[in-house]
Design an enzyme around this catalytic site. Structure first.
Site, PDB file in Angstrom:
ATOM      1  N   CYS A   2       1.002  -1.106   0.081  1.00 25.86           N
ATOM      2  CA  CYS A   2       0.142   0.140   0.118  1.00 25.86           C
ATOM      3  C   CYS A   2       0.866   1.323   0.049  1.00 25.86           C
ATOM      4  O   CYS A   2       2.057   1.013   0.118  1.00 25.86           O
ATOM      5  CB  CYS A   2      -0.859   0.041   1.283  1.00 25.86           C
ATOM      6  N   ARG A  27       0.667   2.391  -5.878  1.00 24.04           N
ATOM      7  CA  ARG A  27       1.190   1.382  -4.923  1.00 24.04           C
ATOM      8  C   ARG A  27       0.105   0.661  -4.611  1.00 24.04           C
ATOM      9  O   ARG A  27      -0.002  -0.532  -3.885  1.00 24.04           O
ATOM     10  CB  ARG A  27       1.563   1.931  -3.871  1.00 24.04           C
ATOM     11  N   TRP A  72      -3.371  -2.141  -1.446  1.00 27.39           N
ATOM     12  CA  TRP A  72      -3.633  -3.308  -2.328  1.00 27.39           C
ATOM     13  C   TRP A  72      -3.974  -4.511  -1.439  1.00 27.39           C
ATOM     14  O   TRP A  72      -3.084  -4.705  -0.630  1.00 27.39           O
ATOM     15  CB  TRP A  72      -2.328  -3.391  -3.124  1.00 27.39           C
ATOM     16  N   ASN A  98       1.723  -0.274   5.764  1.00 28.73           N
ATOM     17  CA  ASN A  98       1.852  -0.867   4.506  1.00 28.73           C
ATOM     18  C   ASN A  98       2.708  -1.989   4.914  1.00 28.73           C
ATOM     19  O   ASN A  98       3.747  -1.937   5.829  1.00 28.73           O
ATOM     20  CB  ASN A  98       2.716   0.057   3.521  1.00 28.73           C
ATOM     21  N   GLY A  99       2.463  -3.042   4.365  1.00 29.13           N
ATOM     22  CA  GLY A  99       3.200  -4.299   4.706  1.00 29.13           C
ATOM     23  C   GLY A  99       2.381  -5.534   4.936  1.00 29.13           C
ATOM     24  O   GLY A  99       1.151  -5.612   4.723  1.00 29.13           O
ATOM     25  N   GLU A 481       7.005 -10.794 -22.799  1.00 26.76           N
ATOM     26  CA  GLU A 481       6.954  -9.434 -22.512  1.00 26.76           C
ATOM     27  C   GLU A 481       5.417  -8.911 -23.182  1.00 26.76           C
ATOM     28  O   GLU A 481       4.523  -8.497 -22.697  1.00 26.76           O
ATOM     29  CB  GLU A 481       7.817  -8.218 -22.826  1.00 26.76           C
ATOM     30  N   LYS A 485       2.045  -8.052 -21.455  1.00 24.95           N
ATOM     31  CA  LYS A 485       1.182  -6.868 -21.930  1.00 24.95           C
ATOM     32  C   LYS A 485      -0.334  -7.029 -22.086  1.00 24.95           C
ATOM     33  O   LYS A 485      -1.124  -6.384 -21.448  1.00 24.95           O
ATOM     34  CB  LYS A 485       1.763  -5.900 -22.956  1.00 24.95           C
ATOM     35  N   GLU A 488      -2.113  -8.343 -18.878  1.00 22.41           N
ATOM     36  CA  GLU A 488      -2.085  -7.192 -17.690  1.00 22.41           C
ATOM     37  C   GLU A 488      -3.254  -6.579 -18.011  1.00 22.41           C
ATOM     38  O   GLU A 488      -4.193  -5.872 -17.285  1.00 22.41           O
ATOM     39  CB  GLU A 488      -0.974  -6.394 -18.061  1.00 22.41           C
ATOM     40  N   HIS A 504       6.539 -29.439 -27.290  1.00 21.72           N
ATOM     41  CA  HIS A 504       6.716 -30.548 -26.207  1.00 21.72           C
ATOM     42  C   HIS A 504       5.401 -30.403 -25.285  1.00 21.72           C
ATOM     43  O   HIS A 504       5.603 -30.466 -23.981  1.00 21.72           O
ATOM     44  CB  HIS A 504       8.012 -29.979 -25.372  1.00 21.72           C
ATOM     45  N   LYS A 603       1.113  -0.728  -9.457  1.00 22.47           N
ATOM     46  CA  LYS A 603       2.485  -0.386 -10.199  1.00 22.47           C
ATOM     47  C   LYS A 603       3.550  -0.940  -9.444  1.00 22.47           C
ATOM     48  O   LYS A 603       4.633  -1.284 -10.147  1.00 22.47           O
ATOM     49  CB  LYS A 603       2.369   1.037 -10.606  1.00 22.47           C
TER      50      LYS A 603
HETATM   51  C1  G6P Z   1       4.598  -4.740 -11.134  1.00 26.91           C
HETATM   52  C2  G6P Z   1       3.927  -3.997 -12.525  1.00 26.91           C
HETATM   53  C3  G6P Z   1       4.898  -4.136 -13.626  1.00 26.91           C
HETATM   54  C4  G6P Z   1       6.484  -4.276 -13.222  1.00 26.91           C
HETATM   55  C5  G6P Z   1       6.696  -5.119 -12.131  1.00 26.91           C
HETATM   56  C6  G6P Z   1       8.034  -4.761 -11.614  1.00 26.91           C
HETATM   57  O1  G6P Z   1       4.154  -6.010 -11.301  1.00 26.91           O
HETATM   58  O2  G6P Z   1       2.812  -4.215 -12.584  1.00 26.91           O
HETATM   59  O3  G6P Z   1       4.527  -3.501 -14.508  1.00 26.91           O
HETATM   60  O4  G6P Z   1       7.132  -4.740 -14.542  1.00 26.91           O
HETATM   61  O5  G6P Z   1       5.888  -4.482 -10.999  1.00 26.91           O
HETATM   62  O6  G6P Z   1       8.262  -3.420 -11.337  1.00 26.91           O
HETATM   63  P1  G6P Z   1       9.369  -2.725 -11.176  1.00 26.91           P
HETATM   64  O7  G6P Z   1       9.105  -1.352 -10.716  1.00 26.91           O
HETATM   65  O8  G6P Z   1      10.584  -3.420 -10.107  1.00 26.91           O
HETATM   66  O9  G6P Z   1      10.108  -2.510 -12.601  1.00 26.91           O
END
Ligand code: G6P
Length: 608
Positions: A2, A27, A72, A98-99, A481, A485, A488, A504, A603
């Site tokens: 959080c 957060r 969160w 937070n934690g 990647e 995306k 997500e 496989h 994020k």
């Molecule tokens: C979260 C975000 C991702 C990001 C990952 C690592 O899961 O939603 O988009 O790649 O954290 O975050 P960082 O800030 O360590 O790059």
């Protein structure tokens, strides 16, 4: 996991806290809440959902101090009761956290046995109920006693109706910054100092076990023995600018479009064309140190780990140094057998990802030096690393990371080139590599100009629920990647898979409703990927290929092709990734998803 924020001073605490929360939503945005002391009582307002929900419900006025929280969810579903702040039974104090409190269940059972009634499912409520139990006039002492029973990690802020001029804060393994302006007699606390709305602050960070009493314009910090300690403060260059979409429909789209510029900024001034040498500003490692390393271990999570895998491949291919990228959430529990002759690189956009921080600390304890590659200044990882290379990508607001990743790859390309030069890579080879890298911003621009074509493809493919993204070598990581995306932001089942592994097992899933998105840009494995495409095509899969202009053979197999500007195998991840980002964006748009703040995500993942 959080964000927490607090303010005490002459300005309106409510307004300042709401602005702080707006910036901390990265957060977590499952719920938000604010509490303050006003007219001798605790006033609070909290709501499930985003900050906009809290603003609609806001009924607070005349607060002398305020603490705010954005959540969160970890313990207990997303609802109003589980939103922070949490109050004791007598409504005399309020806490935000937070934690994670790991022994919350045992503590809760003990408290219930002694007659305490709980109103939420959270681990946090245990702390406030314990503080209430121990409170006898000294709030900091009661919090200290409560925390001595608690196992876990935390950053906490606590207020009490009998102490209207105080916020009590404590931290263990979670970031908590305190900012004080003695002139204006204002004090702030935040999970992230970049959210302080004043540039004139003396800032310190709470270390494990410390407790702070924060008042207007000053702060007293105590150690675990309840002795007052003098904290070193620093003036941070904080340049807050209100995030703007600059006319784009979403932050994500804006950030995708920023990439020609952000990649350019990541390489700008860092390569000497004449000498073929790389120069990072204040790298903090001497050439001798870097030359002495026998291995490189990269630690990262999410998209940053994808960049890390590409970086490890660069280091091996250019510098011939054994390199591995480890997903930090796994690495922290494995026996990595790290020794000081391994250079550890921690990659993180935010610099706050809990697993990356934990893995970094393990590497440090093993005697390794840490190089951080980060975007956010003053973040935990930048403070704990021995040296930092900044991405200079500017604030990334969309939860789904785009521009940070391409900047990470650009920085890793340069770092690998630096290591390679130290290991004898000829000047001309370095110059050729850099000349190709220099063209990437323009090539990304060419992809962006073709966005309407990607939008048309997205409209065609948006109704499918399952996708494979496949590739080989650099294009395998790119496929991971691209799939990340898509899942997500569109909530469709997208799986990145090494093209050679399909047969496989995964190929069993293929049918006419299971499209395969193929990244074909690697010249080295061109024929192999075409064979894999033929195999899935033969089993009815719709095939969408991302291929470099001029690639033979792909037209005969793929249903659709998006043509990319040709580059080298090593640099192909840039343009292929940007094309995948746009495909995901337009599919999410077609499916009416919440693009900038997808469900269940945050994020910055600040718990493990
Ligand atoms: C979260 C975000 C991702 C990001 C990952 C690592 O899961 O939603 O988009 O790649 O954290 O975050 P960082 O800030 O360590 O790059």
């Amino acid at each position: 996991m959080c964000g927490i924020f607090g303010y005490i001073g002459a300005r309106d605490p409510l307004e300042i806290c709401l602005s702080g929360l707006e910036q901390l939503e990265y957060r977590g945005y499952d719920s938000t809440g604010i509490a303050g002391v006003g007219n001798g009582e605790i006033k609070f307002c909290k709501k499930a959902g985003k900050l906009s929900n809290l603003l609609q419900a806001m009924n607070l006025r005349n607060l002398e101090s305020a603490i705010g929280h954005t959540r969160w969810a970890t313990h207990g579903p997303v609802n109003d009761q589980n939103a922070h702040p949490h109050l004791d039974a007598a409504n005399s104090m309020a806490i935000i956290h937070n934690g994670i409190i790991e022994n919350h269940h045992v503590l809760r059972m003990d408290l219930i046995a002694s007659g305490v009634l709980f109103t939420s499912d959270t681990d946090t409520e245990v702390i406030v109920q314990l503080v209430a139990k121990f409170y006898a006039g000294d709030l900091a002492a009661a919090l200290q006693k409560a925390l001595s029973l608690v196992q876990g990690i935390y950053a906490i802020a606590l207020i009490h109706k009998n102490h209207p001029g105080q916020i009590i804060a404590a931290a263990k393994e979670c970031p908590l910054a305190i900012g004080v302006d003695p002139t204006t007699k204002e004090s702030f606390i935040s999970s992230d100092p970049n959210t302080f709305l004043s540039s004139n602050l003396d800032i310190c960070f709470l270390h494990d076990g410390e407790i702070a009493i924060i008042q207007r314009g000053h702060v007293h910090v105590f150690n675990t023995k309840h002795e007052i300690i003098r904290k070193k403060t620093e003036r941070l260059e904080l340049q807050y600018t209100v995030p703007s979409k600059d006319g784009f429909a979403h932050f994500l789209l804006k950030e995708i479009y920023e990439q020609p510029n952000t990649v350019y900024k990541a390489i700008l001034g860092r390569f000497q064309e004449q000498t073929g040498n790389v120069e990072f500003e204040s790298l903090g490692f001497t050439d001798e140190q870097l030359s002495s390393y026998k291995k490189v271990c990269i630690l990262a999570c999410g998209g940053s780990a994808h960049a890390g895998s590409i970086g490890a491949a660069y280091l091996e291919e250019l510098a011939h140094i054994p390199s591995q990228c480890e997903i930090a959430s796994e690495a922290r529990y494995r026996s990595l057998l790290l020794t000081p002759d391994t250079l550890v690189i921690a990659i993180s956009q935010s610099g706050e990802t809990a697993d990356t921080i934990a893995a970094l600390r393990i590497a440090k304890a093993a005697g390794c030096k840490i190089l951080a590659i980060c975007n956010v200044k003053h973040s935990t990882i930048t403070r704990e690393a021995d040296a930092v290379i900044y991405l200079k990508a500017g604030a990334e607001i969309s939860v789904c990371s785009t521009k940070a990743l391409t900047s990470q790859i650009a920085v890793l390309a340069l770092f690998a080139l630096h290591m390679a030069r130290l290991r004898g890579l000829p000047v001309e080879v370095a110059q050729t590599f850099f000349n190709n890298l220099k063209q990437i911003p323009d090539q990304i621009n060419q992809v962006l100009l073709a966005a309407p074509k990607l939008q048309a493809l997205a409209e065609k493919y948006a109704h499918y629920e399952d996708f494979f993204f496949i590739g080989r070598l650099y294009m395998y990581t790119t496929s991971l990647e691209g799939a990340l995306k898509l899942k997500e932001i569109s909530y469709v089942n997208a799986n990145g898979c090494p093209a050679g592994e399909l047969k496989h097992g995964p190929i069993a899933l293929i049918n006419a409703n299971f499209p395969v998105v193929a990244f074909c840009a690697n010249e080295q494995t061109k024929d192999k990927i075409l064979s894999n495409l033929a195999e899935v095509k033969a089993r009815g899969a719709p095939v969408l290929a991302f291929a470099p202009v001029g690639m033979d053979g792909v037209q005969a197999i793929a249903d659709d092709i998006f043509w990319l500007p040709p580059t080298t195998d090593m640099l192909a991840p840039f343009t292929s990734t940007v094309a995948a980002q746009l495909l995901a964006y337009y599919i999410a748009l077609k499916r009416h998803c919440n693009i900038d703040q997808p469900r269940n995500l945050a994020k910055s993942v600040t718990v493990e």
